[in-house]
Each structure stands twice: as structure tokens, then as C-alpha cells.
Design a protein around this motif. Structure first.
Motif, PDB file in Angstrom:
ATOM      1  N   LEU A  95       0.824  -1.211   0.000  1.00  0.00           N
ATOM      2  CA  LEU A  95       0.000   0.000   0.000  1.00  0.00           C
ATOM      3  C   LEU A  95       0.855   1.257   0.000  1.00  0.00           C
ATOM      4  O   LEU A  95       0.539   2.246  -0.658  1.00  0.00           O
ATOM      5  N   LYS A  98       2.008   1.872  -3.245  1.00  0.00           N
ATOM      6  CA  LYS A  98       0.851   2.012  -4.144  1.00  0.00           C
ATOM      7  C   LYS A  98       0.767   0.917  -5.199  1.00  0.00           C
ATOM      8  O   LYS A  98       0.134   1.099  -6.233  1.00  0.00           O
ATOM      9  N   TYR A 117      -1.324   6.057   6.022  1.00  0.00           N
ATOM     10  CA  TYR A 117      -2.377   5.503   5.154  1.00  0.00           C
ATOM     11  C   TYR A 117      -3.701   6.222   5.409  1.00  0.00           C
ATOM     12  O   TYR A 117      -3.866   6.859   6.441  1.00  0.00           O
ATOM     13  N   PHE A 230      -6.159   2.430   2.575  1.00  0.00           N
ATOM     14  CA  PHE A 230      -5.774   2.904   1.236  1.00  0.00           C
ATOM     15  C   PHE A 230      -4.427   3.620   1.307  1.00  0.00           C
ATOM     16  O   PHE A 230      -4.066   4.142   2.359  1.00  0.00           O
ATOM     17  N   PRO A 231      -3.721   3.698   0.190  1.00  0.00           N
ATOM     18  CA  PRO A 231      -2.552   4.577   0.151  1.00  0.00           C
ATOM     19  C   PRO A 231      -3.020   5.995   0.473  1.00  0.00           C
ATOM     20  O   PRO A 231      -4.163   6.362   0.158  1.00  0.00           O
ATOM     21  N   SER A 234      -5.641   8.439  -1.549  1.00  0.00           N
ATOM     22  CA  SER A 234      -6.360   7.651  -2.554  1.00  0.00           C
ATOM     23  C   SER A 234      -7.750   8.206  -2.842  1.00  0.00           C
ATOM     24  O   SER A 234      -8.486   8.577  -1.927  1.00  0.00           O
TER      25      SER A 234
END
Ligand code: ARG
Length: 272
Positions: A95, A98, A117, A230-231, A234
Motif C-alpha cells: 500500500l 501504491k 495511510y 488505502f494509500p 487515494s
């Protein structure tokens, strides 16, 4: 003979090129836009499928509550999902770099992770509990002092035990996945495992021959919420938050929850 070999090898080159071509085609489709086009965007989601009932392997299929929840949320948000078991530590690496669009793995939303994150809105309420042999004298979190405790490395379970015993304490045995921590307990290399309540409860219940029980200590351990990770930055977060709100409201979440746990979820706690 030589000629035949030449024909064969050029045939193989053509086949290989054809295979490459179709792979690329897939990728192109996968990166198409979610909104507008009829082709749904496929997102790569990573997990550590060694954490029943949330994610575990049945043969080579990843199943569990998180999988059902993810599929429902993704469907609502208009994405196709390619879920891949990569393991716990690699999940974070994937993550951060990405390479993956999201991670789902009973991941607790916490301040430290939020530095690196983004998380979806909460979808599950959890708390750490203690798995011990039936005859154990461990009755509370405090009783873990002086005992050998097995945890999955890099989890909130590890953090909770470090808070009690001290960081890097020699009595804390860290494992790459939670099943290995439980094996250590069964093989008498540890006196207890600390992990998420549903995980230790399900293990004790499904493995009666191991004669294990679960000790809780809600005064010591904090309530935790899981989120899809999520990264940072995102664009998926907004879509998934909307989708999660929708499936919490329209009964889909409740249905998935009941199917897995047999009881109704406390939706109010998740929505606040
Ligand atoms: N909820 C805990 C945490 O976020 C443990 C999660 C472990 N998940 C797993 N699939 N092994 O730290």
C-alpha cells in the motif's frame, strides 16, 4: 527436421506474443474509468488470509467476513476486486508503494497508521482478548505479566501486550501470522495469545480438542474499529465511504454480518 523446429519455434513465439497481448488488454480494461464507461475498474486489494473468521484460505480461495463485506462495498461503489493474499507485513509495503489500491485484513484504524495511510469509515467493532489453555491461572490482562505471550507481529495485539509487559520484552513472542502464534500456545511455547476477540473466540469454539478458553478485559483493552486501508490520498476512499454508508443503511451489511456471526451487528456504534 531443422525446418520443422524452425516452424515450431516461430509458432511458439507467436503464441507467447498473443498471450502477452491479451494480458495487456486485460490491464487496459482494468485501468478504465469507474464512472461513465460501462467497463468497471478492477482494483487490486491485498490481505493476510490467516485470520479467520475475517479472511482465511479455503483451498486457494480467500473467504471470510472481510471478503463478503469488501465485495458488497466494491459492488456498491462500482468496482471489480482482485483480492490477493500477500501476508500482513507485505500488505503495508504494497500500500505504501501504491502497488495495491487497498488492503482489507481486520485492520484497526489507529493514529499511527493514519500518518501513512488513509482508512475508510469503520465497518467493524473489535477488542483484543486473551486466548489461554482451559486450566490457565490468567484471569485478566494484568496476569500476563511474568507469562510468555504470543502475538502476531505488528498488530494492535502486540501493542497491547507491550503496554503491559514493556516494549521488546523478552516474554513477548512475535509471529508473522496469528495462526503461528496460536500454534505456539498449543505447543506450550507460550502461555497466552492476544488477538482480536472474534478470532480467538472462533478458534476456541472450532477447536474444542485443544481445550482453550478466552479471557476478556475490557478495562485494559480498548475498543477498536476496522477500516479498509488505502494509500494516502487515494481517490477510492470517498467512493468506499459512500458505499459503506449505503450498505449499512440498506440491510446488505446486516445480512452479511448475520450470515457470518449469527447475531445482528450494532449499527449505531459503527455509524457514530
Ligand atoms: N486488528 C489487528 C490490527 O489491526 C489485527 C489484525 C490482523 N489481521 C490479519 N489479517 N492478520 O493490528
Amino acid at each position: 527436421m531443422k525446418k520443422l523446429a524452425a516452424i515450431l519455434s516461430s509458432f511458439m513465439v507467436i503464441m507467447m506474443l498473443a498471450a502477452c497481448g491479451s494480458e495487456t488488454g486485460k490491464e487496459e480494461k482494468a485501468s478504465g474509468s469507474a464512472a461513465g464507461g460501462d467497463e468497471k475498474k478492477t482494483i487490486r486489494v491485498v490481505t493476510d488470509a490467516a485470520y479467520a473468521p475475517f479472511e482465511y484460505l479455503e483451498g486457494d480461495k480467500i473467504v471470510g467476513f472481510d471478503v463478503n463485506f469488501l465485495n458488497a462495498a466494491a459492488k456498491e461503489a462500482g468496482y471489480d476486486v482482485k483480492l490477493e493474499h500477500v501476508g500482513w507485513d507485505p500488505l503495508f509495503v504494497e500500500l505504501k508503494s501504491k502497488r495495491a489500491a487497498a488492503g482489507i485484513s481486520a485492520i484497526t484504524i489507529d493514529e499511527e497508521r493514519k500518518q501513512t495511510y488513509d482508512f475508510s469509515s469503520p465497518y467493524f467493532l473489535s477488542i483484543n482478548k486473551i486466548l489461554v489453555p482451559e486450566g490457565s491461572d490468567i484471569k485478566s490482562a494484568d496476569d500476563l505479566k511474568g507469562k510468555i505471550v504470543a502475538v502476531q507481529s505488528g498488530t494492535t495485539g502486540q501493542a497491547a501486550v507491550e503496554k503491559l509487559l514493556g516494549k521488546n520484552h523478552k516474554n513477548i513472542k512475535k509471529f508473522e501470522n496469528n495462526n503461528l502464534a496460536i500454534m505456539e500456545l498449543i505447543n506450550k511455547g507460550a502461555d497466552a495469545v492476544v488477538a482480536d476477540n472474534a478470532v480467538v473466540e472462533e478458534y476456541a469454539k472450532n477447536n474444542p480438542k485443544q481445550k482453550l478458553k478466552v479471557v476478556e478485559d475490557p478495562d485494559t483493552f480498548d475498543a477498536e474499529f476496522y477500516g479498509i486501508m488505502f494509500p494516502k490520498g487515494s481517490e477510492l476512499k470517498a467512493d468506499f465511504d459512500k458505499a459503506i454508508a449505503a450498505i449499512l443503511d440498506n440491510g446488505t451489511y446486516e445480512k452479511i454480518y448475520k450470515e457470518r456471526f449469527g447475531t445482528a451487528p450494532d449499527l449505531e456504534k459503527l455509524k457514530q
